[in-house]
Design a protein around this motif. Sequence first.
Motif, short mmCIF file in Angstrom:
data_model
loop_
_atom_site.label_atom_id
_atom_site.label_comp_id
_atom_site.label_asym_id
_atom_site.label_seq_id
_atom_site.Cartn_x
_atom_site.Cartn_y
_atom_site.Cartn_z
N ASP A 92 9.19 10.23 17.90
CA ASP A 92 10.64 10.34 17.78
C ASP A 92 10.98 10.71 16.34
OD1 ASP A 92 13.36 10.05 17.62
OD2 ASP A 92 13.44 8.16 18.71
N LEU A 93 11.55 11.88 16.16
CA LEU A 93 11.88 12.40 14.84
C LEU A 93 12.75 11.45 14.03
CD1 LEU A 93 11.86 14.82 12.85
CD2 LEU A 93 13.90 15.64 14.01
N GLU A 94 13.55 10.65 14.70
CA GLU A 94 14.46 9.77 13.99
C GLU A 94 13.75 8.55 13.40
OE1 GLU A 94 17.52 8.86 16.76
OE2 GLU A 94 18.35 10.89 16.75
N ARG A 95 12.48 8.36 13.74
CA ARG A 95 11.72 7.24 13.21
C ARG A 95 10.76 7.72 12.13
NH1 ARG A 95 13.15 3.05 17.02
NH2 ARG A 95 12.19 1.71 15.44
N LYS A 96 10.40 6.81 11.23
CA LYS A 96 9.40 7.15 10.22
C LYS A 96 7.99 6.83 10.69
CE LYS A 96 11.76 7.27 5.80
NZ LYS A 96 12.12 6.53 4.58
N PHE A 97 7.86 6.11 11.80
CA PHE A 97 6.54 5.75 12.32
C PHE A 97 6.33 6.44 13.66
CE2 PHE A 97 3.84 2.55 14.67
CZ PHE A 97 2.67 2.86 14.00
N LEU A 98 5.32 7.30 13.71
CA LEU A 98 5.02 8.07 14.91
C LEU A 98 3.62 7.71 15.39
CD1 LEU A 98 6.19 11.55 13.53
CD2 LEU A 98 7.58 9.82 14.69
N GLY A 105 0.80 -1.21 0.00
CA GLY A 105 0.00 0.00 0.00
C GLY A 105 0.84 1.27 0.00
N LEU A 106 1.86 1.32 0.84
CA LEU A 106 2.69 2.52 0.94
C LEU A 106 3.49 2.76 -0.33
CD1 LEU A 106 4.05 2.33 4.61
CD2 LEU A 106 2.12 3.65 3.74
N LEU A 149 8.25 -2.95 10.91
CA LEU A 149 8.79 -2.39 9.67
C LEU A 149 9.64 -1.16 9.95
CD1 LEU A 149 5.64 -2.70 7.38
CD2 LEU A 149 7.80 -3.92 7.06
N ASP A 150 9.21 -0.34 10.88
CA ASP A 150 9.97 0.85 11.23
C ASP A 150 11.30 0.48 11.88
OD1 ASP A 150 10.42 3.64 11.58
OD2 ASP A 150 9.76 3.46 13.66
N THR A 151 11.28 -0.47 12.80
CA THR A 151 12.51 -0.92 13.46
C THR A 151 13.52 -1.45 12.43
OG1 THR A 151 11.31 -1.46 15.49
CG2 THR A 151 13.45 -2.53 15.16
N ALA A 152 12.99 -2.12 11.40
CA ALA A 152 13.86 -2.66 10.35
C ALA A 152 14.20 -1.63 9.28
CB ALA A 152 13.20 -3.88 9.71
N ASN A 153 13.73 -0.38 9.47
CA ASN A 153 13.99 0.72 8.53
C ASN A 153 13.48 0.39 7.12
OD1 ASN A 153 14.92 3.32 7.98
ND2 ASN A 153 16.89 2.57 7.21
N LEU A 154 12.29 -0.18 7.05
CA LEU A 154 11.73 -0.60 5.77
C LEU A 154 10.56 0.26 5.29
CD1 LEU A 154 11.73 -4.49 6.23
CD2 LEU A 154 13.29 -3.11 4.83
N LEU A 155 10.11 1.19 6.11
CA LEU A 155 8.99 2.03 5.69
C LEU A 155 9.45 3.00 4.61
CD1 LEU A 155 7.26 2.86 9.09
CD2 LEU A 155 6.43 1.30 7.31
N PRO A 156 8.77 3.03 3.45
CA PRO A 156 9.23 3.89 2.36
C PRO A 156 8.87 5.36 2.54
CG PRO A 156 7.28 2.67 1.68
CD PRO A 156 7.66 2.15 3.04
#
Length: 553
Positions: free
Chosen positions: A298-304, A237-238, A265-272
């Motif tokens: 957390d600004l350093e993450r893509k998932f908030l 989807g993303l 997915l965020d922990t694995a840095n896979l979110l596009p």
Amino acid sequence: MKISIIKSKIKTLITVTVSCLLFSCRTEEKVTLYFNAEVITMSENGRVVGAMAVQSGVIVGVGSYEVLKSQFPRATQVDLEGKTVVPGIVDSHVHAHEFGQQTLKANLEGTTTVDEMVDRLRAFFPNPAKGEWLLGFGWDEGEWASMGYPDRAALDLAFPDNPVKLQALHGFAGFYNGKALEIAGIDSRTPEPEVGAIIRRENGEPTGVLETSAQQLVNRFVPEETVEDAKRAILSGLEKLKSKGITAVHEAGMTKISLQAYQELDTANLLPIRVYGMLNGNDDEMMEEWFEKGPEMDLERKFLVKGIKVFYDGSLGSRTALLFAPYADNPKAARMTERISISKIKDLAFRATEKEFQLAIHAIGDLGNDRILDVYKEAIHSKPFDHRWRLEHAQVVYENFYSRASELGVWVSMQSSHAVGDRNWAEDRLGPTRIKHAYAWRNMLDHKVPFILNSDMPGEPWEPMQTLYFGVTRMDLEDNPPTGWYATQALTAEEALRAMTLDGAKSAFMEEMTGSLEVGKFADFLILSDNPLKVEPSKIKEIQVERIIVQGK
């Protein structure tokens, strides 16, 4: 992480970048200078410039080509040949997980007979194993409610050995065959649920249509997806969203499974792209867990995670939204629905206030929106804070809504596709007076109500240039009606674009990160074939997104 900490991190990032500029850091060689463009920054002052410099995924310069070329003499230069640059689109109300799941379901959009549904199911599931659940989506409950909900007879004949679950376009009804009802133990003797309705034949047997929360009577028997299934659906989807120019989304309600999938997915840095997650406020267990630990920003993450999405009333199309006065066209067919009690919403509101969560409550009807504003006022005044609480949809409102929402600083999250998609029956439901306060985007802006525009995909056309086009023209993709449906409620192209970029970011506390093209923000932007602020409004839907840049890549 608190927003104040996020802002501190951004200031640190900007300081480091500026230091590099002053002292000629070796990383200056990594600067990319985009020039010969119309860069619509969407900054507060509406600045449009000719060039932009990007370093390590962050915007380090915005202005004229001559100034930036002098400032970054060793930059890699990219000639955009007169193209238009806009911030990446923030789609502030999506169901990306559900969108990805649709690859496993038959598409029933546009169907007007059960025989058509059967044909599409047979094409999608040519040789189903006995007992396999057959899933479909997209029949329009609003259109069907106008002509009469479907009956399962043809589904029963076509699929006697397979349970069938067909989700409506907006999710406010489900259509099931006899096998599915048998598995769930639903028949003529089944009592009505507390919330929702079992639509019945004259003899009391269920037709197969279940409204709102009644769907759970059957849905709980559908095999649950795994976290790995959810991950695949989310990524699918993303990626599709990103391919059309959406660089951040607000996931409007997450199940336990999808929440875990997003986290992993965020922990694995896979979110596009960036995802602002909204918890399912109708899930008591999830709420207990998150009220214990608080938001995760957390600004350093893509998932908030800071939002709580609550379903309150139903939908206008299915006549389940809460209205002050009866439905105008068929009041006997209306089943106004509270999917959660006001007392429970009030409890959620005060607990959200204590932990400084954002509330985002689905309210369609004028009575529903009025009641939620009452709750918001009481909770907000109990502990003033930067709440940015939201009303999702606000399709029909009472006359005093605008002043009340503006005074409270409540954001309205509206969908331009809904107006053009609902126009064939919306006035029938509401009558000539209430329709003047329905899908009322201009009224919101004129009364200074904080306003965002989004797609609510996958239930409607969702591509950004379509969302923008609907907002500006109030016409469908075939340019109907020619003068726009209640065109006095239309937006200017700049207003609509702001509601899809900077204000979309603000409504999720992300304006320090994205939403406009300014120094210190992430380089999330689109390169377009034409300037949406200059082309004829009817041509906006034809604009092509030629390149998508997310954090400089």
